[in-house]
Enzyme design. Structure first.
Site, PDB file in Angstrom:
ATOM      1  N   ASP A 126      37.341  -8.924  89.721  1.00  0.00           N
ATOM      2  CA  ASP A 126      37.046 -10.068  90.584  1.00  0.00           C
ATOM      3  C   ASP A 126      35.684 -10.689  90.247  1.00  0.00           C
ATOM      4  O   ASP A 126      35.011 -10.276  89.291  1.00  0.00           O
ATOM      5  CB  ASP A 126      37.100  -9.577  92.047  1.00  0.00           C
ATOM      6  N   ASP A 183      42.536 -18.353  96.058  1.00  0.00           N
ATOM      7  CA  ASP A 183      43.523 -17.416  96.602  1.00  0.00           C
ATOM      8  C   ASP A 183      44.725 -18.116  97.224  1.00  0.00           C
ATOM      9  O   ASP A 183      44.580 -19.084  97.974  1.00  0.00           O
ATOM     10  CB  ASP A 183      42.868 -16.553  97.690  1.00  0.00           C
TER      11      ASP A 183
HETATM   12  C1  GAL Z   1      39.374 -12.359  96.053  1.00  0.00           C
HETATM   13  C2  GAL Z   1      40.585 -12.374  95.136  1.00  0.00           C
HETATM   14  C3  GAL Z   1      41.754 -11.831  95.922  1.00  0.00           C
HETATM   15  C4  GAL Z   1      41.447 -10.427  96.384  1.00  0.00           C
HETATM   16  C5  GAL Z   1      40.144 -10.408  97.185  1.00  0.00           C
HETATM   17  C6  GAL Z   1      39.701  -8.992  97.508  1.00  0.00           C
HETATM   18  O1  GAL Z   1      38.267 -12.829  95.339  1.00  0.00           O
HETATM   19  O2  GAL Z   1      40.826 -13.668  94.674  1.00  0.00           O
HETATM   20  O3  GAL Z   1      42.930 -11.859  95.124  1.00  0.00           O
HETATM   21  O4  GAL Z   1      41.355  -9.592  95.258  1.00  0.00           O
HETATM   22  O5  GAL Z   1      39.100 -11.038  96.474  1.00  0.00           O
HETATM   23  O6  GAL Z   1      38.505  -8.949  98.211  1.00  0.00           O
END
Ligand code: GAL
Length: 375
Positions: A126, A183
């Site tokens: 991430d 997301d």
């Molecule tokens: C976001 C990511 C999500 C999930 C989340 C977890 O940045 O895009 O898919 O992994 O973090 O905290």
């Protein structure tokens, strides 16, 4: 080669968010087998954020939270592997994960080693809390090298939401799939928004490095962590079709044990999956309608000289979508035609040599497999 085709599997985030635990991961693995999803190609079982303790151990290694992951990651990975599936885990390029837990910045090589020892096959990496003075390219280069020198083959999923144009460096950095947008949420606007935002990036995907449109929401029914609204079955069908046509990874985000039969049937549609997994992995051409950007046709050349043709009506009204086959390279006087088979209805539409014209309900689509034949 890893990710020769878009990876397929299940990830904990969409449904379980920060409440992920060992039990739901084991159950997901069990259900993938029981429901025949493995035979369809779903193979990665991926734990997302919030699996680790807030502190590293005395050797600076990440520690699974013993309350939620009492068996530890090695044993859990062994369980997933015992089912013939692959095991994925999550970390982040910044100083903290998005949920503010310890992350891999400056610990890349230790973490890659730890993941290799646990039997990890897939790392979702991430982008939260990234120090501003480091470029994304550099940090993904670093984790990529760490993974490549850890003694185990580990697929690298960069999840940096399209920041700093990853399509221009994902491939040379060794990334196998790169998130091109923010997301997903379990609602129609989110699906449509993602499609419109990253469409022009799909031409950068190819075997070994694919554009990731985010995990699927098919079957979530408005429940779980990103279950914000839910979708109709038609919308889930169109969502799955768009992701498949775009060569995006197909990572289920629903609670597999709660999937209805009709949603399971969407996820298991072998012909749609075959289009997504086609070995040539060519991106689609878009033939947009003149009047409305929500009406368009996607055409993909598949291996064996076949074609996939997706007709989409993302608009909120019933609409007619017209596509000239001239635009697909088929002039009338060629003496050739497309012989059409519609995949969702499992219906033959015969030969067409001039144009396609279909009236579709709002948010619906048709996906054809097409062969070039004599008129
Ligand atoms: C976001 C990511 C999500 C999930 C989340 C977890 O940045 O895009 O898919 O992994 O973090 O905290």
């Amino acid at each position: 080669m890893l990710a020769k085709k878009p990876p397929m599997g299940w990830n904990s985030w969409n449904t379980f968010g920060p409440k992920v635990n060992e039990q739901v991961v084991r159950e997901a693995a069990d259900k993938i087998i029981e429901l025949g999803l493995k035979e369809c190609g779903y193979e990665y079982v991926i734990i997302d954020d919030v699996w680790m303790l807030p502190e590293r151990d005395e050797n600076h290694r990440l520690v699974p939270n013993p309350e939620t992951f009492p068996s530890g990651m090695k044993e859990l990975a062994d369980y997933v592997h015992s089912k013939g599936l692959k095991f994925g885990i999550y970390s982040c390029a910044g100083i903290l994960t998005c949920a503010q837990l310890p992350s891999s910045f400056q610990f890349e090589f230790i973490d890659a080693q730890t993941f290799a020892e646990w039997g990890v096959d897939y790392l979702k990496y991430d982008f939260c809390y990234k120090p501003h003075s480091f470029s994304a390219h550099m940090l993904y280069n670093r984790i990529s090298l760490a993974l490549r020198s850890c003694g185990r083959e580990i697929l690298l999923n960069s999840c940096n939401w399209g920041v700093e144009d990853p399509e221009t460096w994902a491939r040379n950095t060794g990334i196998h799939i790169w998130r091109s947008t923010g997301d997903i949420e379990d609602n129609w606007n989110s699906i449509k928004d993602i499609f419109h935002k990253q469409y022009e990036k799909s031409c950068f995907g190819a075997p070994g490095c694919f554009n990731d449109m985010d995990m699927l929401v098919v079957g979530m029914n408005g429940e779980g962590h990103v279950g914000l609204g839910g979708c109709s079955t038609t919308e889930y069908k169109t969502h799955f079709s768009l992701w498949a046509m775009q060569c995006s990874p197909l990572i289920i985000g629903a609670d597999i044990s709660k999937l209805s039969d009709e949603h399971l049937a969407i996820l298991k549609n072998k012909e749609i999956i075959a289009i997504n997994q086609d070995e040539d992995a060519r991106p689609p051409q878009m033939i947009a309608d003149w009047t409305n950007k929500d009406k368009f046709t996607l055409v993909r050349m598949l291996s064996n000289n076949e074609y996939a043709i997706g007709i989409f009506n993302l608009s909120d009204d019933e609409s007619t979508v017209v596509t000239s086959l001239f635009d697909v390279g088929l002039p009338f006087d060629s003496g050739l035609a497309f012989e059409l088979h519609e995949v969702w209805e499992n219906k033959e539409y015969g030969k067409v040599c001039d144009y396609l014209k279909f009236t579709l309900p709002a948010h619906d689509c048709k996906i054809f497999k097409a062969k070039v034949v004599k008129q």
